[in-house]
Motif scaffolding. Structure first.
Motif, mmCIF file in Angstrom:
data_model
loop_
_atom_site.group_PDB
_atom_site.id
_atom_site.type_symbol
_atom_site.label_atom_id
_atom_site.label_comp_id
_atom_site.label_asym_id
_atom_site.label_seq_id
_atom_site.Cartn_x
_atom_site.Cartn_y
_atom_site.Cartn_z
ATOM 1 N N THR A 180 -6.648 37.095 -21.828
ATOM 2 C CA THR A 180 -5.349 37.418 -22.423
ATOM 3 C C THR A 180 -4.216 37.114 -21.444
ATOM 4 O OG1 THR A 180 -6.353 39.172 -23.738
ATOM 5 C CG2 THR A 180 -3.956 39.244 -23.462
ATOM 6 N N GLY A 181 -4.421 37.478 -20.174
ATOM 7 C CA GLY A 181 -3.409 37.213 -19.157
ATOM 8 C C GLY A 181 -3.159 35.730 -18.974
ATOM 9 N N ILE A 182 -4.228 34.941 -18.986
ATOM 10 C CA ILE A 182 -4.083 33.494 -18.848
ATOM 11 C C ILE A 182 -3.301 32.921 -20.027
ATOM 12 C CG2 ILE A 182 -5.368 31.318 -18.864
ATOM 13 C CD1 ILE A 182 -7.565 32.809 -17.274
ATOM 14 N N ILE A 183 -3.606 33.411 -21.225
ATOM 15 C CA ILE A 183 -2.889 32.940 -22.421
ATOM 16 C C ILE A 183 -1.406 33.296 -22.335
ATOM 17 C CG2 ILE A 183 -2.638 33.250 -24.919
ATOM 18 C CD1 ILE A 183 -5.690 33.617 -25.038
ATOM 19 N N LEU A 239 1.706 30.717 -22.158
ATOM 20 C CA LEU A 239 2.804 30.747 -23.128
ATOM 21 C C LEU A 239 4.159 30.839 -22.435
ATOM 22 C CD1 LEU A 239 1.346 33.085 -25.918
ATOM 23 C CD2 LEU A 239 1.825 30.634 -26.083
ATOM 24 N N ILE A 240 4.221 31.630 -21.373
ATOM 25 C CA ILE A 240 5.471 31.733 -20.609
ATOM 26 C C ILE A 240 5.869 30.359 -20.073
ATOM 27 C CG2 ILE A 240 6.478 32.618 -18.456
ATOM 28 C CD1 ILE A 240 4.944 35.214 -18.945
ATOM 29 N N GLY A 282 9.396 26.131 -20.521
ATOM 30 C CA GLY A 282 9.637 24.706 -20.321
ATOM 31 C C GLY A 282 10.247 24.060 -21.555
ATOM 32 N N ALA A 283 9.775 24.456 -22.741
ATOM 33 C CA ALA A 283 10.336 23.907 -23.980
ATOM 34 C C ALA A 283 11.800 24.300 -24.138
ATOM 35 C CB ALA A 283 9.525 24.399 -25.175
ATOM 36 N N ALA A 284 12.119 25.571 -23.833
ATOM 37 C CA ALA A 284 13.502 26.032 -23.940
ATOM 38 C C ALA A 284 14.408 25.268 -22.981
ATOM 39 C CB ALA A 284 13.578 27.532 -23.657
ATOM 40 N N LEU A 285 13.918 25.038 -21.771
ATOM 41 C CA LEU A 285 14.701 24.301 -20.779
ATOM 42 C C LEU A 285 14.922 22.861 -21.232
ATOM 43 C CD1 LEU A 285 16.005 24.471 -17.967
ATOM 44 C CD2 LEU A 285 13.837 23.705 -17.010
ATOM 45 N N PHE A 286 13.872 22.234 -21.782
ATOM 46 C CA PHE A 286 13.999 20.854 -22.242
ATOM 47 C C PHE A 286 14.979 20.750 -23.405
ATOM 48 C CE2 PHE A 286 12.756 17.582 -25.296
ATOM 49 C CZ PHE A 286 12.852 16.448 -24.499
ATOM 50 N N ILE A 287 14.867 21.671 -24.364
ATOM 51 C CA ILE A 287 15.767 21.637 -25.529
ATOM 52 C C ILE A 287 17.213 21.830 -25.096
ATOM 53 C CG2 ILE A 287 16.404 22.873 -27.646
ATOM 54 C CD1 ILE A 287 13.394 23.432 -28.044
#
Length: 318
Positions: free
Chosen positions: A154-157, A161-162, A167-172
């Motif tokens: 769960t921690g790895i998931i 996700l973080i 990264g997606a938010a930064l790219f957008i």
């Protein structure tokens, strides 16, 4: 060839021909000849075919977007406005400059993010190694219970996700700021272009409505056009645009007092161009530290949710 590069090459070649007093149709014939890059040649041929059927240049550009060079909606709106004024070379020069800026922005982003991307790659590699090698070792040694294993996964998931969502938010964010001019700039750029070419204000506003169609600014512009038609002053009507700063409303009031609407629109356009530049410069400076913070958050989540519970359990067993 990437579409941005192809579009830039097509625009630069077409601009050079038109500035050399070659007509638009003749310029396209030249660009459709042998020896040209395939995207440029194919685009010129497609445009000529549509224009021979009675389509305008801007309308033809809009129809070939899916398979030829790509002009976004703002570029097409500017070209459409230029068709009213006959100053298409000025608009093509502006588009070429903007395409160069976007190409440079992409190159800068790759250079700026190279080091943080290496950090992220190392972090991901470590996580994969932990899952593939580390987990089986602890399980086979009896140092890892089923509950700890579940929590670790769960921690790895969560950590993944973080990393991915951040990264997606930064790219957008980067994409939107660097690849799109602010709506206010687009509006006052078109107004400045058209009013300086003696296009009536209502016709200029109509062109802005076309450019901003489907947005809250487009809806506001429809209201503005109705109010200007009904005799409402320029400043009162345009004061209804969302989020105008006091500086801009002050310039709008000056237009009412002196009647120099085209000069005022030029000053407002320059103001928003400056704001766009400052925002892009600030984002460029923040990209690397933002990615490092994101990577740190990723690693911290892994340590808290995965590494520490495993070490604590293993220490208790030993």
């Amino acid at each position: 060839m990437k579409k941005v590069t192809a579009t830039l090459h097509f625009t630069e070649l077409l601009l050079a021909l038109i500035k050399g007093n070659t007509s638009l149709v003749d310029s396209l014939h030249i660009l459709s000849g042998e020896g040209m890059e395939k995207p440029v040649k194919d685009t010129a041929e497609a445009l000529l075919l549509l224009m021979k059927k009675g389509r305008g240049f801007s309308d033809s550009l809009r129809l070939i977007q899916d398979k030829k060079v790509y002009f976004n909606q703002m570029y097409i709106s500017l070209i459409s406005a230029a068709e009213l004024t006959g100053k298409i070379d000025n608009v093509l020069e502006r588009i070429a400059g903007d395409l160069r800026r976007r190409q440079q922005a992409t190159e800068n982003a790759l250079n700026i993010m190279m080091y943080p991307l290496i950090i992220i790659l190392v972090a991901i590699t470590g996580t994969v190694f932990l899952i593939i090698k580390g987990m089986p070792f602890f399980i086979s040694g009896g140092f890892l219970s089923g509950e700890i294993l579940t929590n670790a996964v769960t921690g790895i998931i969560i950590a993944g996700l973080i990393l991915l969502l951040g990264g997606a938010a930064l790219f957008i964010t980067y994409y939107r700021i660097f690849y799109f001019d602010s709506p206010e700039y687009r509006i006052f750029y078109v107004l400045d272009l058209l009013l300086k070419s003696n296009v009536p204000l209502l016709d200029a506003i109509t062109q802005c409505i076309t450019d901003m169609s489907g947005t809250k600014y487009g809806i506001s512009l429809i209201t503005i056009k109705k109010e200007v038609t009904g005799g409402i002053s320029f400043s009162q009507a345009f004061g209804k645009l969302p989020y105008l700063s006091p500086y801009v409303t002050g310039w709008l009031a000056v237009a009412d007092m002196h009647g120099n609407i085209n000069e005022v629109c030029s000053n407002i356009k320059d103001f928003y161009a400056y704001k766009n530049t400052r925002r892009r410069e600030a984002l460029t400076r923040l990209i690397e530290p933002a990615v490092i913070v994101l990577t740190g958050s990723y690693l911290l989540t892994l340590i808290i949710a995965v590494v520490l519970p495993i070490l604590t359990y293993a220490g208790g067993v030993l």
